[in-house]
Structure formats: C-alpha cells, structure tokens
Design a protein around this motif. Structure first.
Motif, short mmCIF file in Angstrom:
data_model
loop_
_atom_site.label_atom_id
_atom_site.label_comp_id
_atom_site.label_asym_id
_atom_site.label_seq_id
_atom_site.Cartn_x
_atom_site.Cartn_y
_atom_site.Cartn_z
N ASN A 116 -8.09 -1.69 49.01
CA ASN A 116 -7.12 -1.18 49.70
C ASN A 116 -6.51 -1.47 51.05
OD1 ASN A 116 -7.33 1.04 47.90
ND2 ASN A 116 -9.31 1.70 48.70
N HIS A 118 -3.84 -2.75 51.89
CA HIS A 118 -2.27 -2.79 51.58
C HIS A 118 -1.45 -4.02 52.23
CE1 HIS A 118 -3.62 0.73 49.34
NE2 HIS A 118 -3.73 1.64 50.66
N LYS A 148 -0.82 1.47 44.65
CA LYS A 148 -1.00 1.38 46.11
C LYS A 148 0.09 2.07 46.82
CE LYS A 148 -5.25 -0.43 45.06
NZ LYS A 148 -6.54 0.45 45.10
#
Length: 357
Positions: A116, A118, A148
């Motif tokens: 995660n 990103h 995501k």
C-alpha cells in the motif's frame, strides 16, 4: 543376507539419485495465450489463474523484450514503432527522473512486503518507463489502476495524474489494456503469489527480416486468392481449398474433444492452426502445388524459428542464472509448441503442459 542388504542399499541409492536429479531440473510451463481476452470469459481466466497458482512458479516471464535489446533494435522494427512514442511521452513528462536498476529491484521487493505504498509504486512505474522496461511498468500500472487507485489520498492522486497522466493517458499509450493476457491472467497471478516482477522472454532481433519475408508471402497469397475467386478449377483454387479443408479438420477434431479457450490454445490443434494461418498453409502445402510460394514461405519459417530459438535462449539463460525451480512463460499461442520443442531438448529442463495441470 548381508549381500542382500548391500544390493538393496545400492538400488535405493540409484533411485534416490535419480529422484534428486529429477528434482533439480527446472520445471518450465509455457502458457500459450490469446492477446485478446474478453470480459465475458472471466470465469475461465479465474480457472487458469487457479491452475497456475497450483503450479506455483517462482519466476514469471512474458513476451517483452529486455531494455538492452529494445534500444538496440532498428528504429523501423515493429517493437520500436509500437512503443517509441510511449517511452518518449513519459520520459519527457518525467525528465528529472533518473532510474537506477538496483534501486528499482529493491523498490519492487519492498512493495511486495508493503503493497500500500502507493507513491512508491507510482515512482517505480515512472522509473521503469524511463528505463525501457515495458513489462514491469505495465505490471505496476496494473496494480495501481486495478487495485490501489481507489485508495489514493489527494497527494497520491495528484502525483498519479502528474507523473502518469491518469487512466485515459495510460489506455491511450497501451499501458493499461483490460483485454490483454497480462491484465486478465498473468498480473493477477503475480500479485496473488507476491511475485515482484516479470522477466523478458521475447526476441525481436530478426523482426525486420521476418517482416520482409511475410510481406512477400502476403503479396503472393493476395493474388492466389484473387485468381481462386475467378476460377475454381485453377491451381490457386486448389491451394485455397486445401487451406480451408485443413482448418475445418482441425476445428472438427478439437471440438469433438471439447477443447475450447485456453485448453485449445495450449493444444496440438492450436499449434497446427497457428502454423496454417501464420504461414498461409505452411508445411501442409509444401509439394502440393507448383503455384504455391513454398520458397518464400520457407523464408518466413526460418525467421520465425530463429525468433523462437532466441526466446528459448532468453528463458533458459535467466532461469539458470536465478537458479529457480519453476518458471511460467506467457507467450502468444503461436509460439507455444515452437518454444516447447526447443526446451524439451535441454537435459536440465522438464516441460510442464498446461493441459496436464
């Protein structure tokens, strides 16, 4: 009694040695793929992914060329004509980004552990595009787009738009294609198995010569088809009919066995059909008619064989260097049998068939 023990121990040693030797071989599964995978067949793709999950590859390769090979290709080669504008666009959009191979590998591995992050993934996708690594750039973009993006905060969404142009630009530059075998099967599999990247298996160094040979045969066949339409008693009509009859035989026999979708794509019937279509009849038309362009077709086949030999060499080199146990190779189904035939000659390789899973 002692003699019996010695013989038994000796036999066991031989069996154990043979077993160990077999285990040390690299298992390679060459998945013949379709380049167009419709959403309506998503249940089949899930089945394919499940089967490949059971195979559990520790290395995945795709029909991409390495960055080193890409920049060495002639400017008018197919790959350069298709991808140069994409690389040019993103390299100028992110001109300040200087990719570093080791740092990119570490970043990809870190994203497996922390999926995660990103912004890190966005940065990595840009670096990969700036280093001509199309396969891995597409993988990171797939993860961003499919999994995501909905979780981005404002800063991440802004960076995504600024650095990658957003969804519309990615689709426009063929970096995100829902119907590709990678988005439909290979990338979901990699994400499921926590595989950090995809390795390049393709070989395009013979592309310009292949294209020249193909154009000559295509030109010949254009006139063969025209003459066949005008005169159904001609040699040209016999050629066209022979090709049609061979196709119908293949379809009839494969249908009778219930081979559809990816089971068909990885069958001997698809290999026959691919050669028949790609080579305008190919070997099945050799010595069939004096008007068939056999010499020119043989030239096509020569460069196709060289490409597949190059692909097999790329697969073996990387698998041996990384000392992996199980390799999945995704390649257009027309390549499947050609590559398998070459790999089966290698003493350290065991080829696994998709239909045997």
């Amino acid at each position: 009694m002692n003699t019996l023990k010695v013989i038994t121990s000796f036999c066991f040693a031989i069996i154990f040695s043979a077993s160990t030797s077999a285990q040390e071989k690299i298992q390679i599964l060459v998945l013949g793929t379709s380049h167009y995978n419709e959403e309506k067949d998503s249940l089949e793709y899930k089945e394919v992914i499940d089967k490949l999950t059971d195979f559990n590859p520790d290395m995945v390769m795709g029909e991409f060329v390495s960055p080193q090979e890409y920049v060495s290709l002639e400017p008018d080669s197919y790959r350069r004509k298709v991808n140069d504008s994409t690389f040019y666009y993103y390299q100028h959009l992110n001109a300040a980004v200087k990719p570093n191979k080791k740092k990119m590998e570490k970043a990809a591995a870190r994203l497996v552990a922390f999926p995660n992050l990103h912004r890190s993934r966005i940065d990595l996708a840009v670096q990969l595009l700036n280093s001509y690594d199309l396969g891995n750039a597409k993988y990171q973009i797939y993860v961003l787009e499919k999994l995501k993006k909905v979780h981005f905060n404002k800063e991440e969404a802004a960076a995504y738009k600024t650095m990658l142009g957003g969804t519309e630009k990615l689709v426009q530059h063929n970096l995100y294609q829902n119907t590709s075998e990678y988005n439909a099967i290979i990338f979901p599999l990699m994400y499921r198995l926590n595989i950090s990247g995809i390795y390049p298996a393709d070989c395009q160094v013979y592309d310009t010569k292949w294209t020249q040979a193909w154009r000559i045969v295509a030109y010949c066949m254009h006139f063969i088809n025209r003459i066949a339409e005008m005169d159904d008693t001609s040699e040209e009509a016999k050629i066209v009919k022979k090709i049609r009859d061979e196709k119908n035989r293949i379809y009839s026999e494969s249908d009778s066995l219930g081979l559809y979708g990816y089971r068909y794509l990885n069958s001997s019937f698809n290999a026959e059909e691919s050669d028949l279509v790609n080579f305008y009849g190919g070997e099945k038309l050799f010595d069939f008619s004096k008007n068939y362009p056999e010499k020119e077709v043989r030239e096509m086949i020569k460069y196709w064989q060289l490409r597949n030999e190059g692909m097999a060499a790329n697969i073996l080199k990387q698998a041996r260097e990384k000392k992996v146990k199980r390799v999945l190779v995704a390649a257009g189904s027309a390549h499947q049998k050609w590559i398998v035939d070459i790999l089966e000659e290698q003493p350290d390789v065991v080829v696994i068939g998709y239909n045997d899973l």
